[in-house]
Design an enzyme around this catalytic site. Structure first.
Site, PDB file in Angstrom:
ATOM      1  N   CYS A  78       0.831  -1.212   0.000  1.00  0.00           N
ATOM      2  CA  CYS A  78       0.000   0.000   0.000  1.00  0.00           C
ATOM      3  C   CYS A  78       0.867   1.265   0.000  1.00  0.00           C
ATOM      4  CB  CYS A  78      -1.000  -0.067   1.146  1.00  0.00           C
ATOM      5  SG  CYS A  78      -2.402   1.027   0.853  1.00  0.00           S
ATOM      6  N   HIS A 174      -3.139  -5.074   1.730  1.00  0.00           N
ATOM      7  CA  HIS A 174      -2.427  -5.295   2.991  1.00  0.00           C
ATOM      8  C   HIS A 174      -2.348  -6.771   3.373  1.00  0.00           C
ATOM      9  CE1 HIS A 174      -2.188  -1.079   4.401  1.00  0.00           C
ATOM     10  NE2 HIS A 174      -3.284  -0.925   3.674  1.00  0.00           N
ATOM     11  N   GLU A 176      -0.469  -8.126   5.369  1.00  0.00           N
ATOM     12  CA  GLU A 176      -0.118  -8.249   6.790  1.00  0.00           C
ATOM     13  C   GLU A 176      -1.354  -8.213   7.689  1.00  0.00           C
ATOM     14  OE1 GLU A 176       0.235  -5.732   4.860  1.00  0.00           O
ATOM     15  OE2 GLU A 176      -0.207  -3.849   5.891  1.00  0.00           O
TER      16      GLU A 176
HETATM   17  N1  GLN Z   1      -3.423   6.420   0.921  1.00  0.00           N
HETATM   18  C1  GLN Z   1      -2.230   6.124   1.658  1.00  0.00           C
HETATM   19  C2  GLN Z   1      -1.034   6.884   1.125  1.00  0.00           C
HETATM   20  O1  GLN Z   1      -1.148   7.724   0.349  1.00  0.00           O
HETATM   21  C3  GLN Z   1      -1.934   4.645   1.643  1.00  0.00           C
HETATM   22  C4  GLN Z   1      -2.939   3.924   2.470  1.00  0.00           C
HETATM   23  C5  GLN Z   1      -2.453   2.676   3.117  1.00  0.00           C
HETATM   24  O2  GLN Z   1      -1.249   2.380   3.199  1.00  0.00           O
HETATM   25  N2  GLN Z   1      -3.390   1.931   3.632  1.00  0.00           N
HETATM   26  O3  GLN Z   1       0.065   6.620   1.515  1.00  0.00           O
END
Ligand code: GLN
Length: 196
Positions: A78, A174, A176
């Site tokens: 992410c 994610h 994890e």
């Molecule tokens: N939107 C977040 C960002 O810009 C990422 C979101 C996340 O890691 N769950 O970093």
């Protein structure tokens, strides 16, 4: 084998227990000295703009960029995917992109209605059925370079959500946050395959 987790912000503890589950010793990385002799590093989910600022103030930017450029395998989930990408759309103007994988990603690219969602993803080369993937304000991959392997997509022909280029593995979701450890195991295989 010791694998680092960038521990400036984000879901560090969850990655640490996932790594332990696959037989790896996790090491939180907060300062440049923490990078010594790592087999690989995880860049967790969280907020990429905040991590970007903290990477600057901790002095980690240069040393981590050098490690990655010299072949340290990295797994970005992410926000971690955003940090490893080569180009960021809708980021902050001074936001950091390590350019470790040839991807263009749009921050929060799924829009408000799909702010958070869960989907089953078929992953190339992974037995035992699809991966149940949790997306939280996820980045949308808008384009991938010629050398990037797309290992998973959001539905048939949908946007890439799991990609690999050399020793770099990234997921828009994610892994994890679910008990399935197959993608952490995949990262360990990538490390082993690259002889670290
Ligand atoms: N939107 C977040 C960002 O810009 C990422 C979101 C996340 O890691 N769950 O970093």
């Amino acid at each position: 084998m010791e694998v680092g987790i960038l521990a400036l912000q984000g879901d560090v503890a969850e990655h640490a227990s996932a790594l332990r589950d696959v037989g790896v010793k996790p090491r939180p990385v907060r300062v440049p000295g923490d990078l010594t002799a790592l087999a690989g590093i995880v860049l967790p989910g969280g907020e990429s703009t905040t991590m970007s600022l903290l990477l600057g103030s901790s002095g980690l930017v240069g040393p981590l960029a050098e490690e990655i450029a010299s072949g340290l395998p990295a797994f970005g989930t992410c926000a971690g995917m955003i940090l490893l990408a080569s180009s960021i759309l809708d980021g902050k103007p001074d936001q950091l992109a390590f350019g470790a994988i040839d991807l263009s990603v749009r921050r929060n690219g799924f829009g408000r209605q799909l702010d958070s969602f869960e989907r089953d993803i078929e992953v190339a080369g992974l037995g035992d059925g699809p991966v149940h993937a949790v997306f939280i304000r996820a980045p949308l991959v808008e384009s991938v370079g010629a050398h990037v392997e797309v290992l998973g997509r959001l539905g048939d022909g949908g946007s890439p959500v799991l990609c690999r280029e050399g020793g770099i593995l990234v997921s828009a979701f994610h892994p994890e946050l679910t008990p399935d450890r197959r993608l952490h195991r995949m990262f360990v295989s990538i490390i082993e395959e690259r002889g670290r």
